[in-house]
Every structure is written in C-alpha cells, then in structure tokens.
Design a protein around this motif. Structure first.
Motif, mmCIF file in Angstrom:
data_model
loop_
_atom_site.group_PDB
_atom_site.id
_atom_site.type_symbol
_atom_site.label_atom_id
_atom_site.label_comp_id
_atom_site.label_asym_id
_atom_site.label_seq_id
_atom_site.Cartn_x
_atom_site.Cartn_y
_atom_site.Cartn_z
ATOM 1 N N ALA A 63 0.833 -1.209 0.000
ATOM 2 C CA ALA A 63 0.000 0.000 0.000
ATOM 3 C C ALA A 63 0.865 1.256 0.000
ATOM 4 O O ALA A 63 0.616 2.202 -0.762
ATOM 5 N N PHE A 64 1.885 1.298 0.834
ATOM 6 C CA PHE A 64 2.786 2.457 0.879
ATOM 7 C C PHE A 64 3.526 2.631 -0.449
ATOM 8 O O PHE A 64 3.754 3.754 -0.907
ATOM 9 N N ALA A 65 3.909 1.512 -1.061
ATOM 10 C CA ALA A 65 4.742 1.564 -2.271
ATOM 11 C C ALA A 65 3.940 1.846 -3.538
ATOM 12 O O ALA A 65 4.525 1.943 -4.625
ATOM 13 N N GLY A 66 2.623 1.956 -3.423
ATOM 14 C CA GLY A 66 1.798 2.236 -4.598
ATOM 15 C C GLY A 66 1.524 1.020 -5.449
ATOM 16 O O GLY A 66 1.173 1.139 -6.626
ATOM 17 N N TYR A 116 3.643 11.387 -1.380
ATOM 18 C CA TYR A 116 2.983 12.605 -1.875
ATOM 19 C C TYR A 116 2.188 12.355 -3.158
ATOM 20 O O TYR A 116 1.239 13.080 -3.460
ATOM 21 N N LYS A 117 2.573 11.337 -3.907
ATOM 22 C CA LYS A 117 1.947 11.094 -5.210
ATOM 23 C C LYS A 117 0.699 10.227 -5.132
ATOM 24 O O LYS A 117 -0.197 10.330 -5.965
ATOM 25 N N LEU A 118 0.634 9.354 -4.132
ATOM 26 C CA LEU A 118 -0.396 8.332 -4.112
ATOM 27 C C LEU A 118 -1.748 8.898 -3.693
ATOM 28 O O LEU A 118 -1.855 9.603 -2.688
ATOM 29 N N ARG A 119 -2.789 8.575 -4.467
ATOM 30 C CA ARG A 119 -4.135 9.043 -4.175
ATOM 31 C C ARG A 119 -4.950 7.940 -3.515
ATOM 32 O O ARG A 119 -4.796 6.749 -3.833
ATOM 33 N N PRO A 120 -5.872 8.302 -2.612
ATOM 34 C CA PRO A 120 -6.717 7.286 -1.978
ATOM 35 C C PRO A 120 -7.573 6.495 -2.955
ATOM 36 O O PRO A 120 -7.961 5.369 -2.660
ATOM 37 N N ASP A 121 -7.857 7.063 -4.113
ATOM 38 C CA ASP A 121 -8.675 6.352 -5.099
ATOM 39 C C ASP A 121 -7.887 5.317 -5.902
ATOM 40 O O ASP A 121 -8.463 4.621 -6.749
ATOM 41 N N ALA A 122 -6.601 5.199 -5.640
ATOM 42 C CA ALA A 122 -5.780 4.219 -6.368
ATOM 43 C C ALA A 122 -6.126 2.801 -5.922
ATOM 44 O O ALA A 122 -6.395 2.554 -4.743
ATOM 45 N N PRO A 123 -6.117 1.836 -6.843
ATOM 46 C CA PRO A 123 -6.331 0.436 -6.436
ATOM 47 C C PRO A 123 -5.189 -0.053 -5.575
ATOM 48 O O PRO A 123 -4.025 0.291 -5.816
ATOM 49 N N VAL A 124 -5.508 -0.863 -4.575
ATOM 50 C CA VAL A 124 -4.487 -1.325 -3.640
ATOM 51 C C VAL A 124 -4.571 -2.822 -3.379
ATOM 52 O O VAL A 124 -3.606 -3.426 -2.916
ATOM 53 N N ASN A 125 -5.711 -3.432 -3.697
ATOM 54 C CA ASN A 125 -5.892 -4.824 -3.327
ATOM 55 C C ASN A 125 -6.774 -5.531 -4.356
ATOM 56 O O ASN A 125 -7.710 -4.937 -4.880
ATOM 57 N N MET A 126 -6.437 -6.780 -4.629
ATOM 58 C CA MET A 126 -7.229 -7.592 -5.544
ATOM 59 C C MET A 126 -7.524 -8.923 -4.870
ATOM 60 O O MET A 126 -6.613 -9.597 -4.394
ATOM 61 N N GLN A 127 -8.817 -9.257 -4.801
ATOM 62 C CA GLN A 127 -9.222 -10.501 -4.171
ATOM 63 C C GLN A 127 -10.048 -11.302 -5.159
ATOM 64 O O GLN A 127 -10.944 -10.765 -5.804
#
Length: 609
Positions: A123-126, A231-242
């Motif tokens: 998550a931290f690494a984008g 600073y670049k990462l947005r909360p709307d970015a995908p982070v997990n796939m199940q």
C-alpha cells in the motif's frame, strides 16, 4: 411560414383531450401501497480521504507503544511503532525488485506476520496486493498469476499439508534451474512474473529469494522513492485484488481501492464501538479473505486496536488458548467456526469470560447459533455482518443499540454512505416486505474485475449498482434479511463455491461424461457439495465415488471438493422439456438419498423466520 404558425397548425391537428369522465373510467396505473425497498445510509460522519498508509502513520503517531498484533504460533508481538518500521522497510525494499506504481504483487499463504507487513508495504509503495487463496493448487495458482500479470509472489515454504515450494515448481518448472537464494524467474507460461520470495525461515531455496534478504535490501535511493510516493499516491488508487469464484469456471479479481477498504473498515469499527476503549480481537479467519484483512486488520489500524491471531490456520484449541491467555474481548468467525467452538468440550476447560462481543459473517447465520453466542459466551456486543468482496466488503451490519436477541434476526441495517435496494427482475425496487435481489451502491463498490470488463458489466450496472445475487427482504424496522440466492452459489462454511467451477474440473477427468453440482444442507458448514456424475460407457462399474473424490482433492482447493458423489445413469438425470438438467430436482433427490431431510441449511432456517 414562421415556427409559431407551424406549432399552432401542428397542435390543432392533435386529437382533443377526452372528457374527464373517460379518464376516470380508465384503470389507474398501479401504485405502491407500502414504501419501496430502498435505503440510503445517511451519516453526519464524513468519509476519510486517506490512503491505508496515511491511516497507519496517523495511528502510529498517536499510539506508538500500543500493541498492534500478536501472532501466537511464531511467537511474534509488535507495537504500532515496530510494525510501522517493518512496513516502511519492506515498502522501500520492494523497489529493489524493479516494481513500479500499479504493479501487482501476490501474497499466497495462511496467517503469517509477513502477510500483514506486505499488506501495508504494498500500500505504501503504490502497488496492488493480490490475495492468493492459500489452498490453491498449481493450476489455480498459474491462472491467477497469468490473469493479474503479477510481477512478484511472496509465500511461505510449506504449511501443514501444503507444500508451497512443490506447487510453485509444478506451476513454474523453470524454478528448478535457479540458484539457491536467487529468486529471478523467467517462465514461458507466466511471462510477467519476475520474482519469487519465500518466508518462514532463512534457508535458501533454488529459484527463490529469502524474505529477510529482501526486507533488508532497500537503500537510500529506495527510501527517497518511497517518500516521493507518499505525496503522489491518491486514496482512489487500487491497492488490493481478491479473487472470487467464477460462474464461468474461472475466478474473478475484484479490484479495491485504498478509499473503499479504509472507509468501510473505519465505519465498521464505529458500529462496533472500537473508537472507544481497548479491544483485543481474536481473528481465526484467513487473511486472504476480506473478513480477516479488512474487517479485522484495517479496522483495527483505523481505531488503534490490537489483533490476535491464534494460529496460522484455523484450529479450535488455539482459539480457546488465545481468548484465555490474551484476554480477548472480541472474536471473529464464520458460523462454522462458532458452531465448532460452542460444541467443543474445551468450553468447560477454558476461561472465555473476557469476551464481550464479536463479529459473525461470511455465511448466513442460524438464529439458534447466535442465541448460544449470547447465552453461553456472553457475547452481548456481537454484530452480524453482510457484504461481499466486491463491496470492500460490508453493505449491512448490526447496530449494537438493538437488543442482541432482536439483532440476530437480520443482517442489520445499511452501512453509512451506502445505498441499498431490493429489486425485481427489471431492477425496480419492490415494496417493503417483498422478496427481491439485493443491490448496493456507494464508495465501497469495486473498481471492477481485473482485465474482465464483460464480467464487470454483468455485476455492476451502468449507474454503479452492484448486483449481489442474493435474495433479500427489507423489514419494517429497515433491517435486511437474506432469504436465499438468485445464483447457484454454494456457501460452505464461509467459502463461496460455484458449481460451474467444480463441474468444469470434473469434466477434465477422462472417465466422466457429465457432472452436475448442487449444494445440500450440512449441520456444520451450512451447506456442502454434492455432485451427480455420469461415467463414460467404458468406465462404468470401474470407478467409485471415493476415487472421484480423491481425484478432485488432487486437483482442486479442498473446500471445493464434493463431500458426496452420486454416480448416475443418463436416464436418472431430471430434465426440462428443452433438455436442461433440473438442478432443483437434483438437490431435492440428493437430500432424500443422503438422508438429509431433517438437516437445515442456514438459508432454509432464514426462510422460516
């Protein structure tokens, strides 16, 4: 001729309105006499616009010395500060593998501390973490790796009967040509995969990196890159796939964002009262499932609480030890898990008095079971939850202000900032109290199924309503009761199993001519799997039901393996006029043959309430 004259001439040509009495004689359009089955979970508490990493950082700054987790079978204990340090260290080190923002990283295995570190490090690494079911065998594993285009895979070496190294080599024979402790991989069948990393101990394995070596690989350049990502990462970015089981025979990768997972967990914790006091949560559920990693871990991080993992995989004695020794205040579980705990003779030997509440979900919850949870385990603050992977996951949940014996009669009320509708076959809300398919809409709906727009379009409407496939009723008090399914999915002890997936596997067996799978009632799991099989002519009398079950065990995750296999002749399959097999009849006949007429599934019980 000007436009006004045209308009007047056109209007003059229209028929005159009918007299008023003619309108009265015409039938009135049908109108609802009761409110429509629609809810909007309004809330004065705003949604949080944070990434998972930002929330962990904020909680760590607030509670650095509070215990975050205990993995009792290592044993490993970490405070929030210690966990944050490990996460940031791994996040930076992931860049040494050549990973870039949006790349997929698989995490495959049971409940290890490394699993949770990777959940937040990716998550931290984008990056996008792919939760890989620990029960997958090589064909299922290969499919998920190819489908997601994952660049790296982390896994333990082995656990109980699962030899992950052996399964990896089956999926990628190229591993054998590697050097010990070097995880570079070039596979013809899985072209995107670049790295395999194994944890559990530091002994090198051919074709795989050692986890501790990767953890310590990051340098100043990677740490700077990680700070830039903050600073670049947005909360709307995908982070997990199940991955959810697929009705077409292949699982589908539900892709979820920071925003969806974080907020759903945050509001779940508010309903549980985790924003106040100290809570120690016993989690026997697997981390690869939303129940464990989102309702459990992400929820705890949002509210600064402590998660306790009794063992790496589900084991009833370890649950009792954890509750007693760790003074757990809450317990998570599927109905099957709570049934096992309440039936265990260990109930009389261990002190569970620290329990005050818990969360039950993952399958329909029998009323009698919930009553025993309150009476026998003093879990007055327990909540029934309902949702799906595609909704990150919860759409309804109990409210603790309601009496516990009323609470158990439904799956609760609409979650904040979520819409619910119970609709007919046209997608129109039915009247309150009428059965229909439950749909949900809101911030928590998945981005979509990874690399599968067609299946996404089938599951999510153009106006973003997610079709759950479950049949529900909206009660007078606005709670929701799940009464069945519109799809043929089997819910076995909290695992979603699709008959088509099993049928397609069975058709690959050389001796099977046809196979049809249904769910049948089960005292422990709620439902279990029954397969009707027709053998090829030259194998009749030579293949037993036990042989078929054994071959299924060799090729499928254990929870998909039929408990019952009934070998039938072609003339014994009930058919419609058009020649389609009537699964409802198969289900009915199976219950009679197997003597399950008095056994009620959780769905059957809900239907009678």
């Amino acid at each position: 001729m000007n436009s006004l004259m045209i308009s007047r001439r056109f209007l003059g040509s229209l028929p005159k309105p009918s007299p008023l009495h003619e309108h009265i004689q015409n039938p009135e359009p049908r109108r609802r006499r009761t409110p429509a089955s629609y809810l909007h979970g309004t809330s004065t508490v705003p949604l949080r616009n944070e990434t998972l990493g930002e929330t962990l950082r904020n909680t760590t700054e607030r509670l650095p010395d509070k215990e975050f987790c205990a993995f009792l079978k290592y044993p490993i204990r970490k405070t929030y500060q210690e966990f944050y340090h490990d996460v940031r260290k791994m996040a930076a080190s992931l860049y040494t593998l050549g990973l870039e923002k949006g790349d997929r990283v698989g995490v495959w295995g049971p409940n290890y501390y490394e699993w949770v570190v990777l959940q937040y490090a990716t998550a931290f690494a984008g990056l996008i973490q792919v939760n890989v079911n620990p029960h997958y065998l090589h064909e299922e594993l290969r499919f998920v790796m190819r489908k997601t285009g994952m660049k790296a895979l982390f896994a333990p070496k082995r656990h109980k009967h699962s030899n992950y190294i052996h399964t990896l080599i089956e999926a990628m024979p190229e591993m054998r040509r590697g050097k010990p402790g070097v995880g570079h991989i070039k596979s013809h069948d899985i072209p995107d995969l670049r790295h395999i990393v194994l944890f559990g101990d530091d002994l090198p394995v051919v074709g795989a990196w050692v986890y501790s070596d990767i953890l310590n690989a990051g340098g100043s350049a990677e740490r700077i890159k990680l700070e830039e990502m903050d600073y670049k990462l947005r909360p709307d970015a995908p982070v997990n796939m199940q991955f959810t089981s697929g009705t077409t025979g292949h699982p589908k990768g539900a892709t979820l964002t920071h925003f969806a997972l974080n907020n759903n967990a945050y509001f779940t914790g508010l309903r549980l009262g985790w924003d106040q006091g100290d809570h120690r949560i016993c989690i026997p559920n697997p981390l690869y499932h939303c129940f464990g990693c989102a309702v459990g871990v992400i929820n705890a991080v949002n509210h600064g609480q402590t998660v306790i993992f009794p063992s790496k995989s589900y084991h009833v004695p370890d649950i009792f030890e954890a509750i007693q020794n760790e003074k757990c205040t809450s317990m998570f579980g599927t109905p099957t898990m709570f049934i096992d705990v309440l039936k265990s003779p260990l109930m009389e030997k261990y002190d569970t008095s620290s329990l005050k509440g818990g969360v039950i979900g993952g399958a329909p919850c029998p009323t009698a079971l919930c009553e025993k949870m309150v009476k026998d385990m003093n879990m007055t603050d327990f909540a029934v939850i309902y949702g799906s992977t595609e909704t990150s996951p919860l759409v309804t949940m109990s409210e603790l202000s309601q009496d516990p014996f009323e609470r158990i009669k439904s799956v609760g009320t609409c979650m904040p900032h979520t819409e619910l509708a119970i609709v007919d076959e046209f997608g129109v809300p039915v009247e309150q109290g009428v059965k229909g398919e439950l749909w949900s809409r809101g911030y928590s709906t998945m981005v979509g199924y990874w690399a599968d727009q067609d299946k996404t379009n089938l599951a999510v409407t153009g106006d973003r309503w997610y079709k759950t496939g479950d049949t529900a009723v909206m009660n007078e008090d606005k709670t929701i009761s799940i009464v069945g399914r519109t799809r043929d999915m089997i819910v076995k002890g909290g695992e979603n199993v699709y008959p088509t997936e099993i049928e397609q596997f069975m058709h690959k067996l050389e001796y099977i001519a046809d196979a049809h799978v249904v769910g049948v009632p089960d005292d422990r799991y709620g439902e279990n799997i029954c397969a009707w099989v027709r053998l090829r002519d030259n194998f009749e009398g030579k293949i037993t039901s036990q042989r078929i079950i054994q071959d299924c065990k060799a090729g499928m995750a254990h929870y998909k393996v039929p408990k019952y296999v009934l070998i039938k002749k072609e003339t014994e399959f009930p058919l419609t006029i058009s020649g389609k097999v009537k699964k409802f009849e198969i289900q009915k006949i199976s219950k009679e043959i197997l003597g399950l007429g008095t056994v009620k599934s959780h769905f059957a019980e809900n239907l009678n309430n």
